[in-house]
Design a protein around this motif. Sequence first.
Motif, PDB file in Angstrom:
ATOM      1  N   HIS A   1       0.808  -1.217   0.000  1.00 51.84           N
ATOM      2  CA  HIS A   1       0.000   0.000   0.000  1.00 51.84           C
ATOM      3  C   HIS A   1       0.841   1.267   0.000  1.00 51.84           C
ATOM      4  CE1 HIS A   1      -3.170  -2.870   1.177  1.00 51.84           C
ATOM      5  NE2 HIS A   1      -3.996  -1.997   0.632  1.00 51.84           N
ATOM      6  N   ILE A   2       2.131   1.118  -0.238  1.00 56.29           N
ATOM      7  CA  ILE A   2       3.003   2.280  -0.384  1.00 56.29           C
ATOM      8  C   ILE A   2       3.794   2.123  -1.680  1.00 56.29           C
ATOM      9  CG2 ILE A   2       3.221   2.733   2.114  1.00 56.29           C
ATOM     10  CD1 ILE A   2       5.905   1.285   2.059  1.00 56.29           C
ATOM     11  N   PRO A   3       4.265   3.225  -2.267  1.00 53.76           N
ATOM     12  CA  PRO A   3       5.080   3.112  -3.480  1.00 53.76           C
ATOM     13  C   PRO A   3       6.357   2.305  -3.182  1.00 53.76           C
ATOM     14  CG  PRO A   3       4.324   5.355  -3.169  1.00 53.76           C
ATOM     15  CD  PRO A   3       4.001   4.611  -1.902  1.00 53.76           C
ATOM     16  N   PRO A   4       6.915   1.624  -4.176  1.00 52.71           N
ATOM     17  CA  PRO A   4       6.523   1.645  -5.588  1.00 52.71           C
ATOM     18  C   PRO A   4       5.387   0.694  -5.945  1.00 52.71           C
ATOM     19  CG  PRO A   4       8.462   0.283  -5.320  1.00 52.71           C
ATOM     20  CD  PRO A   4       8.151   0.825  -3.961  1.00 52.71           C
ATOM     21  N   ALA A   5       4.912  -0.133  -4.965  1.00 50.07           N
ATOM     22  CA  ALA A   5       3.882  -1.110  -5.289  1.00 50.07           C
ATOM     23  C   ALA A   5       2.530  -0.441  -5.503  1.00 50.07           C
ATOM     24  CB  ALA A   5       3.783  -2.148  -4.182  1.00 50.07           C
ATOM     25  N   PHE A   6       2.215   0.509  -4.651  1.00 56.05           N
ATOM     26  CA  PHE A   6       0.868   1.089  -4.669  1.00 56.05           C
ATOM     27  C   PHE A   6       0.701   2.074  -5.823  1.00 56.05           C
ATOM     28  CE2 PHE A   6      -2.177   4.366  -3.339  1.00 56.05           C
ATOM     29  CZ  PHE A   6      -3.280   3.581  -3.066  1.00 56.05           C
ATOM     30  N   THR A   7      -0.438   2.000  -6.460  1.00 58.11           N
ATOM     31  CA  THR A   7      -0.827   2.987  -7.457  1.00 58.11           C
ATOM     32  C   THR A   7      -2.340   3.068  -7.434  1.00 58.11           C
ATOM     33  OG1 THR A   7      -0.698   3.626  -9.790  1.00 58.11           O
ATOM     34  CG2 THR A   7      -0.948   1.299  -9.354  1.00 58.11           C
ATOM     35  N   GLU A   8      -2.864   4.255  -7.666  1.00 56.83           N
ATOM     36  CA  GLU A   8      -4.314   4.430  -7.667  1.00 56.83           C
ATOM     37  C   GLU A   8      -4.911   3.659  -8.841  1.00 56.83           C
ATOM     38  OE1 GLU A   8      -6.149   5.817  -5.492  1.00 56.83           O
ATOM     39  OE2 GLU A   8      -4.727   6.912  -4.247  1.00 56.83           O
ATOM     40  N   VAL A   9      -5.889   2.815  -8.560  1.00 54.03           N
ATOM     41  CA  VAL A   9      -6.535   2.033  -9.615  1.00 54.03           C
ATOM     42  C   VAL A   9      -8.028   2.235  -9.539  1.00 54.03           C
ATOM     43  CG1 VAL A   9      -4.750   0.258  -9.653  1.00 54.03           C
ATOM     44  CG2 VAL A   9      -6.715  -0.031  -8.169  1.00 54.03           C
ATOM     45  N   GLY A  10      -8.657   2.005 -10.680  1.00 52.83           N
ATOM     46  CA  GLY A  10     -10.111   2.075 -10.750  1.00 52.83           C
ATOM     47  C   GLY A  10     -10.567   1.533 -12.078  1.00 52.83           C
ATOM     48  N   SER A  11     -11.532   0.636 -12.054  1.00 56.34           N
ATOM     49  CA  SER A  11     -12.029   0.063 -13.297  1.00 56.34           C
ATOM     50  C   SER A  11     -12.793   1.098 -14.094  1.00 56.34           C
ATOM     51  CB  SER A  11     -12.940  -1.136 -12.994  1.00 56.34           C
ATOM     52  OG  SER A  11     -13.487  -1.639 -14.179  1.00 56.34           O
ATOM     53  N   GLN A  12     -12.563   1.089 -15.399  1.00 60.45           N
ATOM     54  CA  GLN A  12     -13.272   2.027 -16.265  1.00 60.45           C
ATOM     55  C   GLN A  12     -14.719   1.594 -16.473  1.00 60.45           C
ATOM     56  OE1 GLN A  12     -10.893   2.067 -19.789  1.00 60.45           O
ATOM     57  NE2 GLN A  12      -9.159   3.094 -18.811  1.00 60.45           N
ATOM     58  N   SER A  13     -15.057   0.391 -16.089  1.00 60.84           N
ATOM     59  CA  SER A  13     -16.429  -0.098 -16.229  1.00 60.84           C
ATOM     60  C   SER A  13     -17.058  -0.195 -14.846  1.00 60.84           C
ATOM     61  CB  SER A  13     -16.424  -1.469 -16.906  1.00 60.84           C
ATOM     62  OG  SER A  13     -17.719  -2.000 -16.945  1.00 60.84           O
TER      63      SER A  13
END
Length: 1106
Positions: free
Chosen positions: A906-918
């Motif tokens: 949950h911290i960089p470099p692993a974490f990145t904001e994600v969200g499904s486009q659908s």
Amino acid sequence: MWLKPEEVLLKNALKLWVQERSNQYFVLQRRRGYGEEGGGGLAGLLVGTLDAVLDSTSKVAPFRILHQTPDSQVYWSIACGSSREEITEHWEWLEHNVMKTLSVFDSNEDITSFVQGKIRGLIAEEGKDSFVKEDDPEKFREGLMKFEKCFGLPEQEKLITYYSCSYWKGRVPCQGWLYLSTNFLSFYSFLLGAEIKLIISWDEISKLEKTSNVILTESIHVCSHGEDHYFSMFLRISETFLLMEQLANYAVRRLFDKETFENDPVLHDPLQITKRGLESHAHSEQFSAFFRLPKEESLKEVHECFLWVPFSHFNTHGKMCISENYICFASQDGSLCSIIIPLREVTGVDKADPANRGVIISTKGKTAFRFIEVRDFGLLVAKLKMKCNAAASPQHIVSTEVATGSATDSPKDFGAGQLKMGQRDNSKTVSTEALMTVYHPQDAENLDSKMLKEKMKEQSWNILFAERGRGVSMFRTKKTRDLVVRGIPEALRGELWLLFSGAVNDMASNPGYYPELVEKSLGTCTLATDEIERDLRRSLPEHPAFQSDTGISALRRVLTAYAFRNPQIGYCQAMNILTSVLLLYAKEEEAFWLLVAVCERMLPDYFNRRIIGALVDQAVFEELVRVHLPQLTDHMTNMTFFSSVSLSWFLTLFISVLPIESAVNVVDCFFYDGIKAILQLGLAVLDYNMEKLLTCKDDAEAVTVLNRFFDSVTNKDSPLPPAVQQGSYLSDTKSDHPKVDITDLIRESNERYGDICYEDVESLRCRNRLYVIQTLETTTKQNVLRVVSQEVKFSPSDLEELYELFKKEHFLSCYWSVNSSVLQHHDASLPYLDQYRIDCQQFRVLCHLLSPWSHCANRDSLALWTFRLMDENSNCLINFKQFACVLDTMYNGSFTDKLKLLFKVHIPPAFTEVGSQSPSKGNDLSREELIHFSQLSGKGKVDIQAYLKQWQDELLKKEENVKDLPRMNQSQFIQFSKTLYNLFHGDPEEELLYRAIAVVTSLLLKMEEVGRKLQSPMSSVRSPAAVTEMAAEVPRERQEESSFEQTEDSRAQSLEANHEWSFAFEQILASLLNEPAFVRFFEKPHDIKAKIESAKNLQLKARTRV
């Protein structure tokens, strides 16, 4: 599925079918026993058995539609379906589109004719793309439907063909159907309620052979993962076995041996493979290998006919084989007569003697070849004339009748001006003379006895040329082989090597290629060129040609040019020894093309990184030793002796073990007969030393016996000067071993083992290739498991099962994709750990199957972040060690280890904001989204110096200090809290865990607020009291989670204007340790064995869903 209309006897069918719907023209029936409780009793069992044994979809599919006309007893089957939904869709289509039309016809015959035409039209429309390549499209459609219904494989899996056979389960045969598809061998049987379903992927097969015993007269034996499977009672067992062999070797080459497979465009796309295509490809491979033609040649036509042999005055029966650029003939009456006619040499094709259906082909060498009894000879003449006209284009006008001229005079099509300039520049560097003519010129005036014998040999060949022609189109007969066995004269050796190897055709087709390649490759610096420089002085160092710069420079140019041409092979030890001998007798450019012929055609896969070809031929040699020298195999306790001692025989064609003057005679036979000559000579060597080998007590003693034998081999007719001959100065101290003449040894090998034919060798190669590659794969697995077992707490058996699942997932991504990124990165030359790697999509599938946290609502995001954490090199691939270590933490890690893992993802470099486009997918990510987020840079480009020191860092790696972990900012902490909520869903202590999260969150925020005030007491930062109150409310039901997440998001927005809040891992750890529910949850044991068993059953289905 629509069926080709066939008559059905309804009177008998009523016992097997139950009517469900009917109207004036159509009847919908259900198979008796299907859809009934208890399977329809005994009748249902009997019907099911018939369905498995008989070959008709109408007897297998549980539903069908029949066409009928009033006052007629004849019914026609027109459709079938595996489900009620499918058959209902067909029924409704008939009602809406056909029923109304039928009323306009006056007669029943017209109605039936219209319905049949309509159904055939639908079938043609459906199958115009899928089944046009099959021999019987209708029958194949039926088999395809049953295949899809029984096994549920992904729709991309292409069925090649299927056969009726028996599968032996113990001593009981089970009658059913064997399905051969691109990636799987499948079998299905249903007898009296007992269902047998078998799916074996081709890449798992280690043994495939035809066998026979007392019970099974002839069967096919398949061994996979140590389990033996036997299939028998085939109608055409040879055809079935050949196809299975092709598919297994195709899969092995595609998945394990990428470097050779990439050069085979015919089989590159697994979705385009058909039975006919495989058969055609096999025939083309056999054709080009037998006649030593370029690999690109494909067999187009075969005609049985007779060839007039002028020097013997008779017609020999055989087959004329025609490809794009060659006309070849091989006799089938034992006369061993063959010819090769390149179209570039043809000057005319004419009809001759129509009564005998004759064809005359004239060549530039003033030779005319007459074929008679050729079927459709008129059409053949017209086709050949068209081919010859096409071959008469400027780039093909290169004569090779006597390969005496330099091919560098003709520029290649591309960049002619630049190439000519390159040739002028290289004229001083590329040698135009064989080294033997420079260092051992023949004195025509002073001929000793050996030189007189040499001249007599030359005279024998000149007589042969006068009778049978000279050059690429000469007649090759038994007499040709006899002269080769005696040894080719020094003056003709380069020319005949070029001719018999087929290199003459490569050189003629690529004029100017070698000088240009030399110009491009000289000065390049690669790993291959470094190895070449190191080995240059080790190549025949006793020969004066390689004690001077002339020979060394020529050797450097040839090896460097080849490494530049074929970087997949580059340079392999033993190539230098072979090339040295080639340069002695052939011009430099000719030596290059001879090397190409050896490495790419005659000894396939010998000189790649794993020398698979040599290992395969060693296994073939072992089998031949078992057959021909059984007493020797009975004496040897370990057959690996033959492999270890014979490796250099195959890699260097005996050059490294025999004196040079004797070794060149072996090379003569190799260029004429191929690997068969080496196998025969190896058997003869063991046979000659049989008595001494049987008295040996260990392998070392046996090796000594063979070495002394090789030292005693001489060539009494060799015209080489004594200073060059390696065997000429053997002292009498070694006289305990009598001298053996190489010519006698080769002749004896032909007489005793000449019955070993080319087809047998190729069959043995195919069979042993599977075994060799699976043995190499087992070695890779053992090395990987040995390394990884030191890092994890899994049991050896569990770790091995995980490796198989990991490797299987790697392959599943390659089965149906032409350009799989994972397949492109697979490289057998890499360290064991990195030979198999998976990407983010594959890791997600394995996480869903194996992770104890796979029930988490945001499991896709969690898998993505975990993958990014492990992807240390930022190449979007992880190896098995990384995968096993993260899984080990989830299953066997302590509370601190598991929490640390969750913290780090949950911290960089692993974490990145994600969200499904659908939005409809919720937290699920599509394949494209997953790959996109996995490629986002979180670490920047990998520093090369850091990468080079990676191994050192691994050695010095210490336990990670929790104080070194970066702090978690507010948005990351919110997501961390959401993940915890998702993990706890469904747990027996769910309520308690939710309450504990709220308490911990509130405590952490208060601690952070106090810390902020202590650091800056005059700060005007707004208190997050409202935030802590939000977190204090514990949702009672699952639907309340969304409101919690909304409050978390609003809290983040409200604090964006303020200073960033952050939390150290120590703070989170200390807070969670105070909650016993947390500790119990993370220390609760999970059963990895149950997950593994479930994953083995669901892995293929998971791929189907994806």
